[in-house]
Design an enzyme around this catalytic site. Structure first.
Site, short mmCIF file in Angstrom:
data_model
loop_
_atom_site.label_atom_id
_atom_site.label_comp_id
_atom_site.label_asym_id
_atom_site.label_seq_id
_atom_site.Cartn_x
_atom_site.Cartn_y
_atom_site.Cartn_z
N HIS A 70 0.84 -1.17 -0.06
CA HIS A 70 0.00 0.00 -0.13
C HIS A 70 0.76 1.20 -0.05
O HIS A 70 1.73 1.41 0.74
CB HIS A 70 -0.82 -0.07 1.03
CG HIS A 70 -2.03 -1.12 1.10
ND1 HIS A 70 -2.63 -1.65 2.10
CD2 HIS A 70 -2.75 -1.49 -0.05
CE1 HIS A 70 -3.68 -2.64 1.95
NE2 HIS A 70 -3.71 -2.26 0.46
N GLU A 73 1.91 3.93 2.79
CA GLU A 73 2.39 3.45 4.20
C GLU A 73 4.00 3.48 4.14
O GLU A 73 4.85 2.48 4.11
CB GLU A 73 1.90 1.88 4.44
CG GLU A 73 0.46 1.99 4.54
CD GLU A 73 -0.32 0.49 4.58
OE1 GLU A 73 0.47 -0.61 4.69
OE2 GLU A 73 -1.66 0.36 4.47
N ARG A 128 -3.19 4.99 -2.03
CA ARG A 128 -3.20 3.72 -1.43
C ARG A 128 -2.80 2.41 -2.69
O ARG A 128 -1.96 1.74 -2.33
CB ARG A 128 -4.21 3.28 -0.60
CG ARG A 128 -4.39 1.93 -0.38
CD ARG A 128 -5.79 2.09 0.12
NE ARG A 128 -6.55 0.51 0.64
CZ ARG A 128 -6.46 -0.28 1.68
NH1 ARG A 128 -5.73 0.37 2.72
NH2 ARG A 128 -6.64 -1.21 1.83
N HIS A 197 2.65 -4.30 6.51
CA HIS A 197 1.81 -3.11 6.12
C HIS A 197 1.90 -2.15 7.40
O HIS A 197 2.74 -2.44 8.54
CB HIS A 197 0.33 -3.34 6.14
CG HIS A 197 -0.05 -4.33 5.04
ND1 HIS A 197 -1.12 -3.61 4.11
CD2 HIS A 197 0.17 -5.41 4.63
CE1 HIS A 197 -1.11 -4.75 3.09
NE2 HIS A 197 -0.37 -5.76 3.63
N SER A 198 1.34 -0.81 7.30
CA SER A 198 1.23 -0.22 8.47
C SER A 198 -0.07 0.64 8.44
O SER A 198 -0.71 0.65 7.39
CB SER A 198 2.34 1.05 8.46
OG SER A 198 1.97 2.07 7.47
N TYR A 199 -0.52 1.05 9.38
CA TYR A 199 -0.27 1.13 10.70
C TYR A 199 -1.39 0.64 11.53
O TYR A 199 -2.50 0.42 11.29
CB TYR A 199 0.03 2.52 11.13
CG TYR A 199 -1.40 3.16 11.27
CD1 TYR A 199 -1.90 3.87 12.17
CD2 TYR A 199 -1.90 3.85 9.98
CE1 TYR A 199 -3.32 4.64 12.36
CE2 TYR A 199 -3.10 4.47 9.91
CZ TYR A 199 -3.70 5.01 11.13
OH TYR A 199 -4.83 5.71 10.92
N GLU A 271 0.87 -4.98 10.72
CA GLU A 271 0.54 -3.72 10.66
C GLU A 271 1.51 -2.93 11.77
O GLU A 271 1.51 -3.34 12.78
CB GLU A 271 -1.02 -3.51 11.14
CG GLU A 271 -1.78 -4.02 10.26
CD GLU A 271 -2.01 -3.20 9.16
OE1 GLU A 271 -1.48 -1.99 9.06
OE2 GLU A 271 -2.90 -3.53 8.06
#
Lengths: 310, 93
Positions: A70, A73, A128, A197-199, A271
């Site tokens: 994404h 991120e 994104r 990923h985040s967050y 995440e």
């Protein structure tokens, strides 16, 4: 202003795709017998899908780590860059990592969605998705984490091209996803797959598309508990853990549901940390702490993978 | 280049299934152009949403009317983006 070595690279700052690519090339140049760069495909806009391979021998099983599917991120590719340097620095010094690399190759895709990432640097920091146009729509891009052939098209994804969770016209329609699919299938011997990923501070395992527990749930849960405990030991960061559908929400077509169904038992998704104040805009001074604590969890997963062959 | 002057990110703390459902309704209001960074799922998870300047009054009124607690996580998103750019330039220099 380009650094000449990976020692001179500023790990505590965010970088563009070309800067990260230069970093990868430097790392390969510095350790040619240990690190190589594979190009597993091209993005829709023609950017290379680069994967760093860390290897100390032939015909090894593999561990996959990807960051940045994404685009917005940013802390994930920044952490991935730090991981790459960490692997090179610690091999031969850290006994646990050395033992892992004496048995396994590690594959690291630092920028999984290069078109989207470039777009966040040049046009829209909040982007994104991928950047492929959608037929019959003015809206661009697909959520690459809904595009996998695992419950594709089910609840928890959208068929609206303007949605942030648009799944795409068909499973693996996005070249960024298809490239990984082809790589995983052609490799045939990946034993762990971690997609970062985040967050929101979570460590998750399959499934996202169904409430049916995966058959290894007990082991994956136990390992997740160990990983987040190790992570917390550094800076006290609290993580939730569990299956995607139980901890967050139903999400169909997700990466690790597909990898798990391919037979990669140790399939996890992270995440990364949120300080509670910034979301996707995590300040650059948080990159190294984020990477450091995440590394401990990654090590727990990789070591368990080494110690529990299947 | 798209800018985000005046956009705020609200951290909403739902406390019941009723409030979650209200937030889901809010998320369907396409004209508000809301960007849910974390979605309304259940009351153990905060909901972060980026609200464009032109939608702020409507969203705050909605939350206030339904007595849904929130705080402002990011006051002006563009300020943070500008700061991020400055940091990147400084690092390169």
């Amino acid at each position: 202003s380009q650094p000449r070595t990976t020692d001179g690279y500023d790990y505590a700052s965010y970088h563009t795709f070309s800067e990260i690519t230069s970093f990868m090339d430097m790392l390969v140049q510095e350790k040619p017998n240990f690190v190589s760069k594979l190009v597993i495909g091209k993005s829709y806009e023609g950017r290379p899908l680069n994967v760093l391979k860390f290897s100390t021998g032939a015909n090894r099983p593999g561990i996959w780590i990807d960051t940045g599917i994404h685009a917005r991120e940013w802390v994930t590719p920044a952490s991935g860059t730090w991981f790459a340097k960490k692997i090179v620095s610690d091999y031969g010094h850290d006994t646990v990592l050395t033992a892992i690399l004496d048995k396994f190759d590690i594959f690291l895709e630092i920028v999984t969605n290069p078109d989207g990432f470039h777009f966040t640097h040049t046009s829209n920091r909040m982007w994104r998705k991928t950047r492929k146009p959608n037929d019959g729509s003015i809206c661009v891009g697909v959520d690459a984490n809904r595009n996998w052939d695992a419950g594709f098209g089910g609840a928890g994804s959208s068929n609206n091209p303007c949605s942030e969770t648009y799944r795409g016209p068909s499973a693996h329609s996005e070249p960024e996803v298809k490239a990984i699919v082809d790589f995983v299938k052609s490799h045939g011997n990946l034993k762990a797959f971690v997609s970062i990923h985040s967050y929101s501070q979570m460590l998750l395992y399959p499934y996202g598309y169904t409430r049916t527990p995966c058959k290894d749930q007990a082991e994956l849960d136990e390992l997740a508990k160990k990983a987040v405990t190790d992570l917390k030991s550094l800076y006290g960061t609290n993580y939730k853990y569990g299956s995607i559908i139980n901890v967050i929400y139903q999400a169909s077509g997700g990466t690790i549901d597909w990898t798990y169904n391919q037979g990669i038992k140790y399939s996890y998704t992270f995440e990364l940390r949120d300080t509670g104040r910034y979301g996707f805009m995590l300040p650059a001074n948080q990159i190294i702490p984020t990477a450091e604590e995440t590394w401990l969890a990654l090590m727990a997963i990789m070591e368990h993978t080494k110690n529990n062959p299947y | 280049k798209e800018t985000f002057e005046g956009h705020q990110v609200l951290r909403i703390i739902p406390i019941s299934e009723v409030q979650i459902n209200l937030l889901k309704e809010l998320s369907k209001q396409d004209h508000l152009l809301l960007d849910f960074w974390t979605e309304p799922i259940h009351d153990s998870l905060a909901v972060d949403v980026r609200v464009p300047f032109h939608s702020l009054q409507a969203v705050r009124a909605f939350l206030g009317y339904h007595e849904i607690h929130y705080e402002i996580m990011i006051h002006d998103l563009q300020d943070l983006m500008d700061e991020e750019q400055r940091e990147m330039m400084k690092s390169r220099a």
